[in-house]
Design a protein around this motif. Structure first.
Motif, PDB file in Angstrom:
ATOM      1  N   LEU A   1       0.816  -1.212   0.000  1.00 21.97           N
ATOM      2  CA  LEU A   1       0.000   0.000   0.000  1.00 21.97           C
ATOM      3  C   LEU A   1       0.854   1.268   0.000  1.00 21.97           C
ATOM      4  O   LEU A   1       0.446   2.291  -0.559  1.00 21.97           O
ATOM      5  CB  LEU A   1      -0.937   0.007   1.215  1.00 21.97           C
TER       6      LEU A   1
ATOM      7  N   ILE B   1       1.394   2.621  -3.469  1.00 19.52           N
ATOM      8  CA  ILE B   1       0.243   3.003  -4.303  1.00 19.52           C
ATOM      9  C   ILE B   1       0.231   4.503  -4.613  1.00 19.52           C
ATOM     10  O   ILE B   1       0.129   4.902  -5.782  1.00 19.52           O
ATOM     11  CB  ILE B   1      -1.075   2.561  -3.633  1.00 19.52           C
TER      12      ILE B   1
ATOM     13  N   ARG C   1      -7.345   4.297  -4.698  1.00 19.40           N
ATOM     14  CA  ARG C   1      -5.974   4.774  -4.608  1.00 19.40           C
ATOM     15  C   ARG C   1      -5.882   6.037  -3.746  1.00 19.40           C
ATOM     16  O   ARG C   1      -5.018   6.160  -2.880  1.00 19.40           O
ATOM     17  CB  ARG C   1      -5.445   5.068  -6.012  1.00 19.40           C
TER      18      ARG C   1
ATOM     19  N   ILE D   1      -6.520   5.219  -0.073  1.00 22.04           N
ATOM     20  CA  ILE D   1      -5.338   4.563   0.521  1.00 22.04           C
ATOM     21  C   ILE D   1      -4.296   5.616   0.905  1.00 22.04           C
ATOM     22  O   ILE D   1      -3.703   5.552   1.980  1.00 22.04           O
ATOM     23  CB  ILE D   1      -4.746   3.535  -0.469  1.00 22.04           C
TER      24      ILE D   1
ATOM     25  N   GLU E   1       0.862  -3.616   4.148  1.00 19.07           N
ATOM     26  CA  GLU E   1      -0.176  -4.497   3.604  1.00 19.07           C
ATOM     27  C   GLU E   1      -0.214  -4.349   2.086  1.00 19.07           C
ATOM     28  O   GLU E   1       0.388  -3.434   1.522  1.00 19.07           O
ATOM     29  CB  GLU E   1      -1.524  -4.154   4.241  1.00 19.07           C
ATOM     30  N   THR E   2      -0.904  -5.255   1.436  1.00 15.39           N
ATOM     31  CA  THR E   2      -0.864  -5.273  -0.033  1.00 15.39           C
ATOM     32  C   THR E   2      -2.259  -5.209  -0.631  1.00 15.39           C
ATOM     33  O   THR E   2      -3.259  -5.503   0.035  1.00 15.39           O
ATOM     34  CB  THR E   2      -0.171  -6.553  -0.544  1.00 15.39           C
ATOM     35  N   ILE E   3      -2.300  -4.818  -1.894  1.00 19.85           N
ATOM     36  CA  ILE E   3      -3.531  -4.840  -2.664  1.00 19.85           C
ATOM     37  C   ILE E   3      -3.216  -5.470  -4.016  1.00 19.85           C
ATOM     38  O   ILE E   3      -2.110  -5.305  -4.545  1.00 19.85           O
ATOM     39  CB  ILE E   3      -4.117  -3.423  -2.843  1.00 19.85           C
TER      40      ILE E   3
END
Length: 361
Positions: free
Chosen positions: A26, A29, A116, A119, A132-134
């Motif tokens: 994140l 992003i 986006r 975030i 953390e990831t998306i």
């Protein structure tokens, strides 16, 4: 060789074009994914203008639910070289590996610009979210026309879930939980609430929709500070008292009338009526010191003619022969019920009533 981004990826093919499904932290992003400037004319943008009004709710969703928020994948185009390295030269290993993208490449979001932006705002409040990831679906940028077509295709068949199913599945919102339990357990509503759709077909055996009941509860409990269990008990008590004043509801349960007949001939099971009844209940609860007081005043509703043939509804709840739930129609319907009970109108309600009486509504 210059600096590169490296993303673990799975390679796929759609319409003869390669694409890559990757995971992105994140924290990256906001740094690498761009969206078009608001001032660029629409015809040379690849997506719609960012609606900043949506961002506070999306941001709060992430920040307030760090343990169970869910975001779907972003879709982006890469204007630059993409090199895929599989973990094997044959078999399934040819599809899994990593992509290398020069840091000078341009990443353009085709779908997900509001996620986006949310975030980015959430990271400012809680930087720990950065690890953390998306999921991100990468396509190679084939120019503006292709990016615009991708946006159109991604959104053409998107269908927003019905409000009823949103209430049905929302485990986080107390009002949704209250409404769901009321629909499942209250003798007034049990087995007579459509739980998924927000509209009822002409032949439906249901009398109400879950979204309409939710709107009624929202109006009923607005601004009343109380514990969850007390709110649930109050809502059930209120609707059970309303039920005693609308005999057709009980007749459907007793099967002496069918739900389609009631919906066809009366307006009291429609969303506008539940919303208006909720507002009336809220006013009575605020003006009463005891349950006996609001229950006594509520009994005056028994004199209301809820039939569609009642000319008083035309221009209020009914426009051109059809039940309407616009803000102004809800307001005028509430006015009618307030006047029946003997409640004063608010300034906004009085203005709407004056316009209606002049024929301007």
């Amino acid at each position: 060789m210059g600096f590169e981004y490296v993303f673990p990826s799975i390679r796929g093919v759609q319409a003869g074009r390669e694409f890559f499904v990757s995971m992105c932290p994140l924290r990256l992003i906001p740094k690498i994914f761009l969206f078009d400037d608001d001032e660029i004319p629409p015809e040379v943008r690849a997506q719609r203008v960012l609606n900043k009004g949506r961002l506070p709710a999306l941001t709060r969703y992430i920040v307030d639910n760090p343990d169970d928020y869910v975001f779907s994948a972003l879709t982006a185009s890469i204007d630059g070289n993409i090199v895929f390295e599989g973990i094997a030269d044959q078999g399934t290993g040819m599809r899994a590996g990593q992509i290398r993208v020069p840091m000078a490449a341009r990443f353009l979001i085709n779908d997900g610009q509001h996620r986006r932006a949310a975030i980015e705002l959430a990271l400012k409040e809680n930087p720990d979210l950065g690890d953390e990831t998306i999921a991100v679906v990468f396509f190679h940028d084939a120019g503006l026309a292709r990016s615009q077509q991708m946006f159109a295709d991604l959104n053409r068949h998107a269908v927003r879930p019905s409000r009823s199913i949103g209430v049905l599945y929302d485990q986080r919102d107390d009002l949704a939980n209250l409404t769901r339990l009321l629909a499942l357990r209250s003798p007034v509503f049990k087995q007579h609430v459509e739980m998924e759709s927000s509209t009822l077909s002409a032949r439906s055996r249901k009398l109400f929709t879950l979204s309409a009941l939710h709107s009624g509860n929202q109006a009923l409990l607005q601004g009343l500070e109380m514990e969850r269990d007390k709110a649930a008990a109050l809502a059930q008590s209120y609707w059970e008292h309303v039920d005693t004043l609308i005999p057709e509801w009980a007749m459907v349960r007793e099967r002496s009338l069918t739900a389609p007949e009631v919906r066809r001939d009366y307006i009291h099971s429609h969303g506008i009526a539940l919303h208006a009844l909720g507002k009336i209940g809220n006013a009575l609860l605020r003006d009463s010191t005891t349950p006996a007081e609001w229950q006594k005043r509520l009994k005056k509703l028994s004199s209301v003619d809820w039939g569609r043939s009642n000319p008083d509804w035309e221009g209020r709840a009914i426009i051109g022969g059809r039940v309407s739930k616009s803000h102004n129609q809800v307001l005028l319907t509430v006015n009618y019920l307030r006047q029946t009970i003997g409640l004063r109108l608010s300034p906004e309600e009085q203005r709407a009533e004056d316009a209606y009486q002049r024929g301007d509504a």
